[in-house]
Design an enzyme around this catalytic site. Structure first.
Site, PDB file in Angstrom:
ATOM      1  N   ASP A 336      -3.692  -8.401 -35.541  1.00 49.97           N
ATOM      2  CA  ASP A 336      -4.379  -7.326 -34.819  1.00 49.97           C
ATOM      3  C   ASP A 336      -5.718  -7.796 -34.268  1.00 49.97           C
ATOM      4  OD1 ASP A 336      -5.136  -7.554 -37.591  1.00 49.97           O
ATOM      5  OD2 ASP A 336      -6.445  -5.823 -37.271  1.00 49.97           O
ATOM      6  N   GLU A 337      -6.164  -7.121 -33.245  1.00 54.56           N
ATOM      7  CA  GLU A 337      -7.533  -7.242 -32.724  1.00 54.56           C
ATOM      8  C   GLU A 337      -8.016  -8.686 -32.567  1.00 54.56           C
ATOM      9  OE1 GLU A 337      -9.527  -3.185 -34.492  1.00 54.56           O
ATOM     10  OE2 GLU A 337      -9.346  -4.846 -35.869  1.00 54.56           O
TER      11      GLU A 337
HETATM   12  C1  TNX Z   1      -8.806  -1.339 -37.230  1.00 56.92           C
HETATM   13  S1  TNX Z   1      -6.005  -1.183 -38.126  1.00 56.92           S
HETATM   14  C2  TNX Z   1      -8.415  -2.480 -37.909  1.00 56.92           C
HETATM   15  C3  TNX Z   1      -9.136  -2.882 -39.122  1.00 56.92           C
HETATM   16  C4  TNX Z   1     -10.268  -1.964 -39.431  1.00 56.92           C
HETATM   17  C5  TNX Z   1      -9.836  -0.548 -39.185  1.00 56.92           C
HETATM   18  C6  TNX Z   1     -10.842   0.471 -39.578  1.00 56.92           C
HETATM   19  C7  TNX Z   1      -6.080  -2.635 -37.800  1.00 56.92           C
HETATM   20  C8  TNX Z   1      -4.811  -3.312 -37.682  1.00 56.92           C
HETATM   21  N1  TNX Z   1      -7.282  -3.180 -37.611  1.00 56.92           N
HETATM   22  O1  TNX Z   1      -9.592  -4.205 -38.986  1.00 56.92           O
HETATM   23  O2  TNX Z   1     -10.636  -2.133 -40.756  1.00 56.92           O
HETATM   24  O3  TNX Z   1      -9.555  -0.400 -37.823  1.00 56.92           O
HETATM   25  O4  TNX Z   1     -10.328   1.754 -39.500  1.00 56.92           O
END
Ligand code: TNX
Length: 522
Positions: A336-337
């Protein structure tokens, strides 16, 4: 002095009597269908009369296997402290004709599957039957909720320990019903994780996803790379001392979960969310210089070097060691991200990681972004953010794990007044968290595409068990019910009444819950 003493003693006696009267159990249930069970079972039928558990009760098991003995012991451990009885386990001999809980396995009822069970309660006995010890374990969770709430106490309580007669048939809607705990942003010791396991087990969840590595910390010992935990495990959000699990401690957690028929899914997030690894191992960086440890809460700034051979040598070691510690089928690779990884680097990276995971005999789970890569059937996409990613996963033949952030994120605030939690995905009051159907969440994704549901608890804002409990409860039972109970049998108006009646259990389980005004607490 003497008369005061006598009066005082009289006062003590009367107050004790008054107290024990008010502390007595609410009147015995006379209709099994009125018991506020969560998750709601497939069917409940009532019959005349009640069963009363009395002293010298027996748990009788039909199969003298190690699994069944453990499950029976788990049951007597739930019954003995509060009743003050010494319920014993019998593995052979004649079945007692009364005051007995029969646990019967291998009944070959295909309708029940691996986790289903049937319960029959008569005035003489309780019969809990299932195909497997796992089914018996799930049924025991129902049995706990059929008894008065004070059964959850660690200290002796007043009976009577009565259950209405009748029958329950039950099995889950989805195969995967889980919760995630982020031990990377804040580290939580094995005692916290074990309590988390006990709490999710009580609602028949069967997977615990541990988010073991992120920018702020690396929490699992990897013997080939001790710096990961020595350096990467040495802090956390806010700059505290962090921590990590030795492989022994981790294995103990995995076993504790397995004893409760919960499978641990370990996650090492990559290629982003890797600052702790980059700070620990210089060669993971482009210039071989380690980055600094990070204790803030930003996301999306770190990446592994997708074009360096060393990165994959390192990942081979990590996944090899992790796979040995993972009896379950899945390893989660995050994905993710990864905002600073170019898309043309991200895709081959995820594909390479998929190869490593499968070479170690495991199926890969990734957050929904990973469906951009050529994932193979058997891989799982965890939907949290983008419906189009999840749909792409389905078109590639993948099963989807449903964790839509705006519905299922346990780290979202309940409302603007909540002290703990984040709000980027919105506020999630108890009704918002409950009122959704995984099979109707994304057009084009239906029940057969869905492996199950998971509620993630990210830990940027929580650092101890009380805070974890406040975000978990009372939302967790709702996620458990969404995963277990067929959507046709669920509605908020009925659920909220059952949830309100769990308050007594929360009290005896010493759960610090958010007393939502949406719920009619009893
Ligand atoms: C998004 S959900 C993220 C996390 C953060 C979270 C906080 C996801 C796959 N990645 O790195 O902790 O939001 O709500």
């Amino acid at each position: 002095m003497k008369t005061i003493n006598a009066r005082f003693i009289l006062f003590l006696i009367t107050s004790f009597l008054a107290l024990s009267l008010t502390a007595a159990q609410p009147s015995a249930p006379n209709d099994l269908t009125m018991t506020p069970l969560i998750p709601k079972p497939v069917s409940i039928n009532n019959a005349e009369g009640v069963f009363e558990l009395k002293n010298n009760a027996v748990v009788w098991i039909s199969e003298n296997t190690p699994g069944m003995v453990k499950v029976a012991k788990y049951l007597t451990d739930r019954l003995n402290p509060a009743t003050g009885f010494n319920v014993i386990i019998l593995t052979s001999g004649t079945i007692p004709t009364s005051n007995c809980i029969l646990l019967e396995t291998n009944i070959s009822n295909s309708q029940l599957g691996q986790e289903g069970y049937e319960l029959k309660i008569t005035a003489e006995n309780i019969r809990l039957a299932a195909n497997t010890a796992e089914g018996i374990f799930r049924g025991i969770q129902t049995l706990r909720q059929l008894l008065p709430a004070s059964i959850e106490s660690n200290t002796r309580q007043e009976g009577p320990w009565v259950i209405a007669n009748g029958a329950i048939l039950d099995y889950p809607a989805y195969a995967y019903r889980g919760a995630m705990l982020d031990v990377a942003r804040h580290f939580f010791g094995a005692d916290v994780v074990k309590r988390y396991i006990d709490l999710i087990a009580a609602y028949k969840m069967n997977y615990l996803h541990l988010h073991l590595a992120d920018d702020q910390g690396w929490r699992i010992e990897i013997k080939s790379w001790p710096a990961l935990t020595e350096i990467g495990g040495s802090t956390q959000v806010g700059g505290g001392k962090g921590g990590f699990y030795s492989q022994d401690t981790y294995n103990e957690i995995v076993q504790y979960a397995a004893d409760r028929y919960i499978t641990v899914v370990p996650e090492i997030d990559m290629p982003g969310h890797t600052n702790a690894a980059l700070a620990s191992i210089p060669k993971l960086n482009p210039d071989n210089n380690p980055v600094k440890l990070y204790t803030g809460t930003n996301v999306g700034f770190s990446t592994l070097q997708t074009n360096k051979d060393f990165t994959y040598e390192f990942l081979n070691d990590v996944f090899r060691e992790l796979a040995v510690m993972t009896p379950g089928p899945y390893i989660h690779v995050g994905g993710d991200e990864s905002h600073v990884t170019k898309k043309e680097d991200y895709i081959p990276f995820i594909e390479h990681v998929q190869e490593i995971v499968s070479a170690n005999g495991k199926q890969m789970i990734g957050w929904d972004e990973t469906t951009q890569a050529a994932l193979k059937p058997g891989a799982i996409a965890q939907y949290w953010a983008k419906a189009e990613n999840a749909k792409r996963g389905v078109s590639k033949g993948l099963k989807i794990l449903m964790s839509p952030a705006a519905k299922a994120y346990l780290d979202m605030k309940y409302d603007p007044k909540s002290q703990l939690g984040l709000s980027w995905a919105g506020y999630i009051e108890v009704d918002t968290g409950y009122k959704w159907d995984p099979a109707r969440m994304v057009p084009g994704i239906s029940k057969e595409n869905i492996l199950g549901i998971e509620a993630p608890l990210w830990s940027e804002t929580v650092s101890n068990m009380d805070e974890i409990e406040y975000l978990l409860f009372p939302r967790l039972p709702g996620y458990a019910e969404i995963g277990w109970t067929d959507s046709a049998d669920r509605n908020w108006e009925d659920y909220k009444v059952r949830l309100g009646q769990q308050a007594g259990r929360f009290k005896f389980m010493e759960i610090d819950y958010y007393p939502s005004v949406k719920v009619p607490w009893k």
